[in-house]
Design an enzyme around this catalytic site. Structure first.
Site, PDB file in Angstrom:
ATOM      1  N   LYS A 214       1.078  -1.403   0.093  1.00  0.00           N
ATOM      2  CA  LYS A 214      -0.118   0.043   0.119  1.00  0.00           C
ATOM      3  C   LYS A 214       0.688   1.154   0.111  1.00  0.00           C
ATOM      4  O   LYS A 214       0.766   2.167  -0.915  1.00  0.00           O
ATOM      5  CB  LYS A 214      -0.953   0.032   1.168  1.00  0.00           C
ATOM      6  CG  LYS A 214      -1.882   1.132   1.445  1.00  0.00           C
ATOM      7  CD  LYS A 214      -2.717   0.973   2.288  1.00  0.00           C
ATOM      8  CE  LYS A 214      -3.563   2.355   2.827  1.00  0.00           C
ATOM      9  NZ  LYS A 214      -4.484   2.141   3.546  1.00  0.00           N
ATOM     10  N   GLU A 220      10.515  -4.568   4.662  1.00  0.00           N
ATOM     11  CA  GLU A 220      10.606  -5.872   4.302  1.00  0.00           C
ATOM     12  C   GLU A 220      10.186  -6.318   2.657  1.00  0.00           C
ATOM     13  O   GLU A 220      10.934  -6.785   2.031  1.00  0.00           O
ATOM     14  CB  GLU A 220       9.591  -6.827   4.918  1.00  0.00           C
ATOM     15  CG  GLU A 220       9.822  -6.987   6.467  1.00  0.00           C
ATOM     16  CD  GLU A 220       9.386  -6.039   7.267  1.00  0.00           C
ATOM     17  OE1 GLU A 220       9.057  -4.920   6.724  1.00  0.00           O
ATOM     18  OE2 GLU A 220       9.336  -6.104   8.313  1.00  0.00           O
ATOM     19  N   GLY A 275      -4.961  -1.995   5.028  1.00  0.00           N
ATOM     20  CA  GLY A 275      -4.156  -3.097   4.477  1.00  0.00           C
ATOM     21  C   GLY A 275      -4.630  -4.543   4.640  1.00  0.00           C
ATOM     22  O   GLY A 275      -4.779  -5.257   3.839  1.00  0.00           O
ATOM     23  N   ARG A 276      -5.208  -4.585   5.930  1.00  0.00           N
ATOM     24  CA  ARG A 276      -5.598  -5.910   6.289  1.00  0.00           C
ATOM     25  C   ARG A 276      -7.200  -6.230   5.819  1.00  0.00           C
ATOM     26  O   ARG A 276      -7.676  -7.082   6.026  1.00  0.00           O
ATOM     27  CB  ARG A 276      -5.689  -6.381   7.952  1.00  0.00           C
ATOM     28  CG  ARG A 276      -6.379  -4.987   8.576  1.00  0.00           C
ATOM     29  CD  ARG A 276      -6.100  -4.900  10.072  1.00  0.00           C
ATOM     30  NE  ARG A 276      -6.520  -3.878  10.960  1.00  0.00           N
ATOM     31  CZ  ARG A 276      -5.848  -2.652  10.971  1.00  0.00           C
ATOM     32  NH1 ARG A 276      -4.838  -2.441  10.388  1.00  0.00           N
ATOM     33  NH2 ARG A 276      -6.417  -1.825  11.900  1.00  0.00           N
ATOM     34  N   GLU A 361      -4.813  -6.677  14.627  1.00  0.00           N
ATOM     35  CA  GLU A 361      -4.303  -5.584  14.382  1.00  0.00           C
ATOM     36  C   GLU A 361      -5.269  -4.375  14.637  1.00  0.00           C
ATOM     37  O   GLU A 361      -5.152  -3.400  14.561  1.00  0.00           O
ATOM     38  CB  GLU A 361      -3.620  -5.201  12.993  1.00  0.00           C
ATOM     39  CG  GLU A 361      -2.539  -4.470  12.742  1.00  0.00           C
ATOM     40  CD  GLU A 361      -1.959  -4.475  11.455  1.00  0.00           C
ATOM     41  OE1 GLU A 361      -0.502  -4.820  11.683  1.00  0.00           O
ATOM     42  OE2 GLU A 361      -2.256  -4.218  10.431  1.00  0.00           O
ATOM     43  N   HIS A 392      -4.847 -33.422  17.715  1.00  0.00           N
ATOM     44  CA  HIS A 392      -3.851 -34.252  18.125  1.00  0.00           C
ATOM     45  C   HIS A 392      -2.650 -33.434  18.804  1.00  0.00           C
ATOM     46  O   HIS A 392      -1.475 -33.981  18.839  1.00  0.00           O
ATOM     47  CB  HIS A 392      -3.401 -35.154  17.283  1.00  0.00           C
ATOM     48  CG  HIS A 392      -4.514 -36.030  16.553  1.00  0.00           C
ATOM     49  ND1 HIS A 392      -4.737 -37.527  17.344  1.00  0.00           N
ATOM     50  CD2 HIS A 392      -5.663 -35.952  15.780  1.00  0.00           C
ATOM     51  CE1 HIS A 392      -5.810 -37.989  16.808  1.00  0.00           C
ATOM     52  NE2 HIS A 392      -6.334 -37.235  15.721  1.00  0.00           N
ATOM     53  N   LYS A 517       9.553  -0.539  13.998  1.00  0.00           N
ATOM     54  CA  LYS A 517       9.826  -0.334  12.803  1.00  0.00           C
ATOM     55  C   LYS A 517      10.900   0.895  12.777  1.00  0.00           C
ATOM     56  O   LYS A 517      11.899   0.694  12.146  1.00  0.00           O
ATOM     57  CB  LYS A 517       8.636   0.389  11.881  1.00  0.00           C
ATOM     58  CG  LYS A 517       7.817  -0.811  11.289  1.00  0.00           C
ATOM     59  CD  LYS A 517       6.902   0.095  10.259  1.00  0.00           C
ATOM     60  CE  LYS A 517       5.540  -0.842   9.969  1.00  0.00           C
ATOM     61  NZ  LYS A 517       4.599  -0.109   9.136  1.00  0.00           N
TER      62      LYS A 517
END
Ligand code: F6P
Length: 552
Positions: A214, A220, A275-276, A361, A392, A517
């Site tokens: 965005k 990253e 973003g999400r 978030e 399990h 950040k």
């Protein structure tokens, strides 16, 4: 005289509906689901709701009819309906960033009108969708060629957070509908291993990178994009190849151009898409290439189905409202700290990870919209894994541990891979039997008397008792289609919204990710400086930096 500062709203805990719930909780917390089911044979049919192809059974929750009425009172008292309408209308409800919140406009039909500052944003949404479709078809048909003239066989999405989790989750979920001649990869981690492992068997001549960000500033993603470009240029021996092998998805045209990607190969979106909440924007380009524009539009139609359900269904039948309020009941009145999401479908393996960002978030906040500290809990830890694997691993603790973990079970009537077994029941029958068995066991457990009647020796009985009374929701649908997936994602988006309104937090900012950040940005040069840097951190951080410098 200037206006006095607006008075902060009273805490949610002071609201009559909240206080009524607290008093009610004291009365009903000890009730067992066995006591709720026994006198009410219709409970399992009555406490259900449907919408957008989904059926919710919420009968196995520790609620009475009065609990539900009080929770609905709370929703009305905090203005869930008004806030919902404000969101759909494009009001700037993301107050800390001064933005509208309009992911719902991304799936609005072409003739819808959604105004932001007097401008209808829907035509722009469809214009980008049409450009995406043209590009996706060109890649799928082989018309879009790489620099050496070879068709694209590999698509690598580079992004992180909302620019990764949505595409990777939905690609995995809809793999059944994907063109299997295309290889899709998703690179997110700044750990070089991610890029190296995901490209090591790819031929650069047949590889397209989609840089999804965005902001187009995320460390990253920018590092991975630059290294991918170097990998491509080294492989093809031609800098000019970048134009045929890189496209971008972003709101930041200048930065995209600065990276060397032709703006003609950029697919945009808008600051009113968080973003999400961006899978259904151009961030979904990799998915659209994989499944084709038709299926992508089906996904959007499913999102819209749920938007319409959320917008129009009465609160008592409204799936996101019910899920949101039940979550509030456990979080704030039972003190549940976590919430598990357990999809019984291998294709939904990434769904819990996707929901972690969506929920945590959004509602991992400790101040209200006007900046006051909350005096109640907000978002839970969200986690989960596909069944039956989780059974399990961690279900032991859900059944017999000391912490209450409300769970959502997701299941389908039909498998996309019907597979018989030699014994008779299909794999899908076995899978589905496990879903129903787990929610039954969690709700009703096994008493000491039942354990002893089964021949268990007295001294082992305490270990074999299941208290039960563990609450679950069961969400069912016919089959996992693109449309159903859209509805399912929108269900959780709106659930998170409802809870954010109840908790009076801004579900649409994420300042909590900033500090780390900024500090990382400061530490990078300290790790790499040739001469010993002057370290001004705490003694622990200083020592960690020195340790690394000695060994890197
Ligand atoms: O983690 C913070 C965050 O801003 C997320 O909200 C977002 O989805 C992610 O980083 C990626 O951001 P971008 O798409 O701008 O690279």
């Amino acid at each position: 005289m200037s206006d006095p500062a607006p008075r902060p709203a009273p805490s949610r805990t002071q609201l009559p509906a909240w206080q009524a719930l607290a008093a009610h909780h004291a009365e009903v917390a000890g009730l067992h689901l066995r006591d709720l089911f026994a006198p009410d044979p219709q409970r399992g049919e009555r406490l259900t709701a449907q919408g957008a192809g989904l059926r919710l059974d919420y009968s196995k929750n520790r609620v009475t009819d009065e609990t539900l009425d009080l929770l609905l009172d709370l929703a009305r008292e905090v203005g869930v309906e008004q806030r919902r309408d404000a969101m759909f209308a494009g009001e700037r409800i993301n107050v800390t960033e001064g933005r509208a919140v309009l992911h719902t406009a991304l799936r609005a039909p072409q003739d819808a009108v959604v105004l932001v500052d007097g401008e209808n944003v829907v035509p722009g949404v469809h214009e980008v969708l049409d450009r995406m479709a043209t590009f996706a078809e060109a890649v799928r048909s082989g018309e879009w060629r790489g620099a050496t003239g070879q068709p694209i066989r590999n698509v690598v999405n580079i992004g992180i957070g909302g620019s990764d989790l949505g595409p990777v989750m939905a690609y995995e979920a809809l793999k059944h509908y994907a063109d299997r001649d295309l290889t899709l990869r998703f690179v997110s981690n700044v750990d070089g291993t991610d890029l190296v492992e995901k490209t090591r068997d790819l031929d650069p001549a047949e590889t397209l990178f989609i840089v999804s960000s965005k902001t187009f500033t995320t460390q990253e993603t920018m590092a991975n994009a630059a290294s991918a470009r170097a990998w491509l240029i080294e492989g093809l021996g031609d800098e000019g190849a970048v134009a045929r092998h890189f496209v971008a998805v972003s709101t930041n045209a200048d930065a995209v151009q600065g990276f060397g990607i032709d703006p003609a190969n950029m697919f945009g979106f808008w600051d009113w898409v968080g973003g999400r909440y961006s899978l259904d924007s151009a961030i979904g380009l990799s998915l659209m290439i994989a499944v084709g524009p038709g299926q992508f539009r089906e996904l959007l139609a499913g999102f819209h189905d749920m938007d319409e359900h959320f917008r129009t269904a009465p609160l008592e039948d409204n799936l996101p409202v019910l899920l949101g309020l039940l979550g509030v009941w456990y979080r704030n009145f039972f003190g549940a700290q976590t919430h598990a999401v357990l999809p019984y479908d291998q294709y939904l393996a990434y769904f819990p990870a996707y929901l972690q960002q969506l929920d945590m978030e959004s509602n991992g906040k400790h101040v209200t919209l006007s900046g006051q500290d909350v005096d109640y809990d907000t978002g839970p830890v969200v986690w989960g894994q596909p069944g039956t694997n989780g059974q399990h691993a961690f279900y032991q603790l859900i059944h017999q541990g000391t912490t209450l973990i409300p769970c959502d079970f997701l299941a389908f009537a039909q498998s996309l891979n019907p597979l018989p077994t030699a014994q008779g029941p299909s794999h899908h029958d076995l899978l589905t039997a496990n879903v129903f068995a787990q929610t039954e066991a969690l709700a009703f457990g096994k008493t000491r008397e039942e354990v002893l009647a089964g021949g268990v020796p007295e001294e082992l009985a305490p270990h074999r008792v299941f208290e039960g009374n563990r609450p679950t929701n069961t969400l069912l649908a016919e089959r996992l289609t693109p449309r159903l997936l859209g509805a399912l994602i929108a269900l959780y988006e709106h659930k998170v919204f409802v809870q954010g309104v109840v908790w009076n937090v801004n579900s649409f900012d994420q300042w909590g990710v900033e500090l780390g950040k900024v500090l990382a940005g400061q530490i990078v040069p300290e790790l790499t400086a040739d001469s010993e840097p002057e370290l001004r951190h705490d003694s622990s951080t200083n020592a960690l930096i020195r340790w690394y410098r000695e060994r890197r």
